[in-house]
Design a protein around this motif. Sequence first.
Motif, short mmCIF file in Angstrom:
data_model
loop_
_atom_site.label_atom_id
_atom_site.label_comp_id
_atom_site.label_asym_id
_atom_site.label_seq_id
_atom_site.Cartn_x
_atom_site.Cartn_y
_atom_site.Cartn_z
N ASP A 7 0.81 -1.23 0.00
CA ASP A 7 0.00 0.00 0.00
C ASP A 7 0.85 1.28 0.00
N TYR A 48 -10.59 -1.05 -1.02
CA TYR A 48 -9.69 0.10 -1.12
C TYR A 48 -8.37 -0.22 -1.83
N GLY A 151 -1.41 -6.64 3.81
CA GLY A 151 -0.84 -7.25 2.60
C GLY A 151 0.64 -7.54 2.75
P1 ATP Z 1 -0.92 -2.26 -6.54
O1 ATP Z 1 -1.51 -3.36 -7.36
O2 ATP Z 1 -0.49 -1.13 -7.34
O3 ATP Z 1 0.12 -2.75 -5.58
P2 ATP Z 1 -3.06 -2.56 -4.86
O4 ATP Z 1 -4.20 -2.82 -5.75
O5 ATP Z 1 -2.25 -3.65 -4.31
O6 ATP Z 1 -2.07 -1.66 -5.61
P3 ATP Z 1 -3.05 -1.33 -2.36
O7 ATP Z 1 -2.75 0.10 -2.55
O8 ATP Z 1 -1.96 -2.24 -1.96
O9 ATP Z 1 -3.70 -1.77 -3.70
O10 ATP Z 1 -4.28 -1.45 -1.38
C1 ATP Z 1 -4.79 -2.67 -0.93
C2 ATP Z 1 -4.92 -2.61 0.57
O11 ATP Z 1 -5.70 -3.69 1.01
C3 ATP Z 1 -3.58 -2.71 1.28
O12 ATP Z 1 -3.60 -1.85 2.37
C4 ATP Z 1 -3.55 -4.16 1.77
O13 ATP Z 1 -2.78 -4.33 2.92
C5 ATP Z 1 -5.00 -4.38 2.05
N1 ATP Z 1 -5.42 -5.77 1.96
C6 ATP Z 1 -4.90 -6.77 1.23
N2 ATP Z 1 -5.58 -7.91 1.40
C7 ATP Z 1 -6.57 -7.63 2.27
C8 ATP Z 1 -7.62 -8.38 2.86
N3 ATP Z 1 -7.79 -9.66 2.56
N4 ATP Z 1 -8.45 -7.78 3.71
C9 ATP Z 1 -8.30 -6.47 4.01
N5 ATP Z 1 -7.34 -5.69 3.49
C10 ATP Z 1 -6.48 -6.27 2.63
#
Ligand code: ATP
Length: 418
Positions: A7, A48, A151
């Motif tokens: 993130d 998000y 994540g």
């Molecule tokens: P990118 O693909 O460019 O890395 P992204 O789509 O991964 O971006 P992030 O900005 O990483 O998006 O946002 C995803 C958020 O959701 C992060 O804070 C991550 O820790 C969180 N996350 C991941 N898996 C889960 C889950 N199963 N439940 C809740 N939150 C989650």
Amino acid sequence: MFIGIDDTDSPNKYCTTYIATLLVEKFKEMGYNVEMPKLIRMNPTVKYKTRGNGGVSIRIIEDKKLSDNEKREIKDIVIEYVENYADFEYETTNPGIVFLDEENYAKNKDLLNSYYKKVLYDIVSIDYVESILKKINAEYIKYKKGYGIIGALGAISSNPPYTYELLAYRKRENWGKERFVDEKSVFEMDEKTFPFTFNNVDYDEGKSIIAPHTKCPVLYGIRGIDKDILIEAMKMIKSEEIDRYMIFKTNQGTDVHLRYMKIKDIYPNTGVIVYGKVVKEPKNLPGGHVVFRVSDGTGEIDCIAYEPTKKFRNIVRKLIVGDLVGVYGTVREKPFEINIEKLKIIKLAKKYTKDKKCECGGTLKAKGKKGGYKCRKCGKVIKYDEIKLIEVERDITEGFYEVPPSARRHLSKPILLF
Ligand code: ATP
């Protein structure tokens, strides 16, 4: 030592994989033995996410145990890079870093395995991940709301199956500008590397899908099941000058976000494989989406193919009541239905049409349930339930069908890989 990061980016700038790439290069320069970094996708229904809900992890292999000073130095470098390359101004960017020692990783393998499943299947709360991080004695840093730690630990906790992705990055002066990746060369690369690379092109749409359209530093990504072929594939692509590249181990194209479930047990925001019979025929919805309903004896659920799945919808439209299918996809909260990624047509039901030809050569006309059918020529009457049925050929075949590559999730396993 394990390092997880997530993130850090926003739709406006940066990419968490870029930080991982810089860190791997830096640690190698410092003489450390670094494992291939991991790019791990998690529950795709997380609201998000910026793009594909991916986190990264790096492991420094301890040929000799790291001293406390070395560990401190490594952690400081990670913190410095995250702080330099995270978009803190963007509201929903909430970076997180996790550090986990080798001993604590080894001691907590089972807990980490179950956390990996949870982060793939469920929505994890910050309190939950913090409770796990404390249990396993991990050190972690939260910036702003710190959701990134969810994540970051997810990436560390991942386990096989894996595929690979080579990410090529752009020169810094080109970030935000239009990308140049020669489409023709991508098609040629796809042909030459088939079946060891996947999701390079969408043949229906006639376009390359290896380059993102965002302002991030990534020029393109080539996915494959063989890491060596990825470098060969990169050499085949004509593009603007590449700044650097890195191969990541990843859970993309593995379907690890899906598991078999009975309909009665399904809950929102999770990935499922459901086997059942079609109980409501496909219906076209406004916007070009197509929905049908399946039952497995424990319950019923709607399954939807969205407009971007293009030609895939034509397969879905041909289903009829009684067809036995396997539906692969993620379940939305509202409306509560399966967003179809793949469809396995296991057994087609027989399809019949009423034989409206009378023995005399005339045509039978329907007179309602009571009246049955009456021949227009000879006047013969046939009871409603006694009209002859003739089997018609189905215009689909049993088999496995998937949405086109441009509508595919990172985690979806292409049929080619089964
Ligand atoms: P990118 O693909 O460019 O890395 P992204 O789509 O991964 O971006 P992030 O900005 O990483 O998006 O946002 C995803 C958020 O959701 C992060 O804070 C991550 O820790 C969180 N996350 C991941 N898996 C889960 C889950 N199963 N439940 C809740 N939150 C989650």
